[in-house]
Design a protein around this motif. Structure first.
Motif, PDB file in Angstrom:
ATOM      1  N   ASP A 144       0.847  -1.185   0.000  1.00 33.15           N
ATOM      2  CA  ASP A 144       0.000   0.000   0.000  1.00 33.15           C
ATOM      3  C   ASP A 144       0.884   1.237   0.000  1.00 33.15           C
ATOM      4  OD1 ASP A 144      -3.069  -0.710   0.678  1.00 33.15           O
ATOM      5  OD2 ASP A 144      -1.746  -2.155   1.683  1.00 33.15           O
ATOM      6  N   THR A 166       0.454   5.199   0.152  1.00 37.04           N
ATOM      7  CA  THR A 166      -0.542   6.238   0.419  1.00 37.04           C
ATOM      8  C   THR A 166       0.109   7.613   0.395  1.00 37.04           C
ATOM      9  OG1 THR A 166      -1.795   4.711   1.831  1.00 37.04           O
ATOM     10  CG2 THR A 166      -2.296   7.056   2.036  1.00 37.04           C
ATOM     11  N   SER A 219      -0.504  11.611   1.052  1.00 34.41           N
ATOM     12  CA  SER A 219      -1.428  12.469   1.797  1.00 34.41           C
ATOM     13  C   SER A 219      -0.748  13.784   2.163  1.00 34.41           C
ATOM     14  CB  SER A 219      -1.906  11.746   3.067  1.00 34.41           C
ATOM     15  OG  SER A 219      -0.813  11.526   3.952  1.00 34.41           O
ATOM     16  N   TYR A 254      -1.332  -1.393  -4.292  1.00 29.33           N
ATOM     17  CA  TYR A 254      -2.368  -0.362  -4.209  1.00 29.33           C
ATOM     18  C   TYR A 254      -1.716   1.020  -4.167  1.00 29.33           C
ATOM     19  CZ  TYR A 254      -5.651  -4.090  -2.933  1.00 29.33           C
ATOM     20  OH  TYR A 254      -6.418  -5.233  -2.926  1.00 29.33           O
ATOM     21  N   ILE A 267      -2.839   4.877  -3.313  1.00 29.57           N
ATOM     22  CA  ILE A 267      -3.916   5.613  -2.658  1.00 29.57           C
ATOM     23  C   ILE A 267      -3.505   7.080  -2.544  1.00 29.57           C
ATOM     24  CG2 ILE A 267      -5.305   5.811  -0.553  1.00 29.57           C
ATOM     25  CD1 ILE A 267      -4.302   2.784  -0.070  1.00 29.57           C
ATOM     26  N   GLU A 278      -4.851  10.611  -0.860  1.00 28.11           N
ATOM     27  CA  GLU A 278      -5.797  11.313   0.001  1.00 28.11           C
ATOM     28  C   GLU A 278      -5.744  12.798  -0.344  1.00 28.11           C
ATOM     29  OE1 GLU A 278      -4.867  10.378   4.034  1.00 28.11           O
ATOM     30  OE2 GLU A 278      -5.345   8.234   3.815  1.00 28.11           O
ATOM     31  N   PRO A 287     -10.888   5.024 -10.793  1.00 28.60           N
ATOM     32  CA  PRO A 287     -10.784   3.804  -9.999  1.00 28.60           C
ATOM     33  C   PRO A 287     -11.939   2.860 -10.308  1.00 28.60           C
ATOM     34  CG  PRO A 287     -10.406   5.728  -8.632  1.00 28.60           C
ATOM     35  CD  PRO A 287     -10.884   6.230  -9.957  1.00 28.60           C
ATOM     36  N   GLN A 326     -10.728  10.554  -1.231  1.00 33.42           N
ATOM     37  CA  GLN A 326      -9.649   9.603  -1.475  1.00 33.42           C
ATOM     38  C   GLN A 326      -9.857   8.885  -2.796  1.00 33.42           C
ATOM     39  OE1 GLN A 326      -8.086   6.914   1.794  1.00 33.42           O
ATOM     40  NE2 GLN A 326      -9.049   5.355   0.514  1.00 33.42           N
ATOM     41  N   SER A 341      -8.245   5.463  -5.024  1.00 29.16           N
ATOM     42  CA  SER A 341      -7.449   4.252  -4.844  1.00 29.16           C
ATOM     43  C   SER A 341      -7.474   3.428  -6.127  1.00 29.16           C
ATOM     44  CB  SER A 341      -7.998   3.432  -3.668  1.00 29.16           C
ATOM     45  OG  SER A 341      -7.274   2.237  -3.521  1.00 29.16           O
ATOM     46  N   TRP A 342      -6.270   3.010  -6.557  1.00 35.41           N
ATOM     47  CA  TRP A 342      -6.153   2.163  -7.747  1.00 35.41           C
ATOM     48  C   TRP A 342      -5.448   0.857  -7.379  1.00 35.41           C
ATOM     49  CZ3 TRP A 342      -5.002   7.406  -7.959  1.00 35.41           C
ATOM     50  CH2 TRP A 342      -5.770   8.195  -8.837  1.00 35.41           C
ATOM     51  N   ASN A 343      -5.830  -0.223  -8.070  1.00 32.11           N
ATOM     52  CA  ASN A 343      -5.230  -1.527  -7.807  1.00 32.11           C
ATOM     53  C   ASN A 343      -5.504  -2.450  -8.992  1.00 32.11           C
ATOM     54  OD1 ASN A 343      -6.627  -4.354  -6.521  1.00 32.11           O
ATOM     55  ND2 ASN A 343      -4.440  -4.081  -6.235  1.00 32.11           N
TER      56      ASN A 343
END
Length: 271
Positions: A24, A26, A28, A169, A171, A173, A187, A200, A202-204
């Motif tokens: 992950d 992230t 932010s 992932y 992410i 924010e 997404p 937020q 998020s891509w995966n």
């Protein structure tokens, strides 16, 4: 059932002692200068006594190179491009092994990475093409942020598109007061009526073809007033510290002194 699938996966990978379970990344706390906080959770599965021993030997080791070399995993790395990003306050925290199964010889490990990612600056101005976000203050109180895909260090296609594998992932924010203008690709299962506020993204498990993320942040009037006087103070400070600073101060003293002399002379004449 889940543990059985993990075991079968491990058995099919020849001599694999470390396997990525999930990553992950992230982003932010995106700031006015395009800087942002990056938090990475890199979870892995250790298989066998040797890998467990190697993992335990590095539990107090905060050098990312040690973990990358020891595990041989391509995703044990910083997922931003150091050539385009100024990485500050880097911190690596290895976590103790958990969820161990002595019969299967499987344990779970985790690396937690925290750092700040900034653009490169020259004369206090961000260099174009560096940093995770390009910032354009196109209105007095409004900044426009555009993501810089080249600054992300995931697997990429020959066309330079980002590949997020099934266990990876990304992410983002977004600031609480932002308005998102463009997102591409969307997404999965996300329907957006732009422009709008989004908390937020998020891509995966996707190829991010021509990744785009653009959003605006409007500052308060108080911030505009503060910036105005800060710029004036900075301009004065820069001028005074320049080669012309001392002559300018001398000229200013001369002008003020002359003015005061004239006023005083005029008052004496009136007396």
């Amino acid at each position: 059932m889940k543990k059985l699938l993990i075991l079968l996966l491990l058995l099919t990978i020849s001599n694999a002692e470390f396997v990525i379970e999930r990553v992950d990344v992230t982003i932010s706390d995106i700031g006015p200068d395009g800087g942002a906080k990056v938090h990475e959770n890199i979870k892995m599965i250790t298989y066998g006594d040797h890998s467990n021993s190697v993992y335990d030997s590095g539990i107090t080791n905060n050098r990312l190179s040690f973990w990358s070399n020891s595990t041989g995993l391509k995703d044990v790395k910083i997922h931003v491009n150091p050539a385009l990003v100024d990485i500050r306050d880097f911190r690596l925290r290895p976590q103790p092994r958990s969820k161990c199964n002595p019969i299967q010889g499987i344990c779970h490990g985790e690396l937690i990475l925290d750092y700040w990612a900034y653009p490169a600056f020259e004369n206090e101005t961000a260099i174009y093409g560096t940093g995770l976000f390009e910032v354009d203050q196109y209105k007095p109180r409004t900044r426009r942020y555009t993501i810089n895909p080249a600054a992300l260090a995931f697997t990429k296609t020959p066309e330079d598109n980002i590949v997020l594998e099934k266990q990876v992932y990304l992410i983002v924010e977004l600031p609480t007061d932002s308005v998102t203008l463009d997102v591409n690709p969307l997404p999965e299962e996300e329907e957006l009526d732009l422009p709008t506020h989004i908390n937020q993204l998020s891509w995966n498990d996707v190829v991010l073809v021509k990744l785009s993320l653009i959003f605006d942040v409007e500052g308060s009037i108080d911030e505009e007033v503060t910036d105005f006087f800060s710029n004036i103070a900075k301009g004065i400070s820069d001028t005074l510290s320049s080669p012309h600073g001392l002559p300018l101060i001398g000229l200013l003293v001369l002008v003020v002194g002359s003015y005061l002399y004239i006023i005083m002379a005029k008052r004496r004449g009136e007396e």
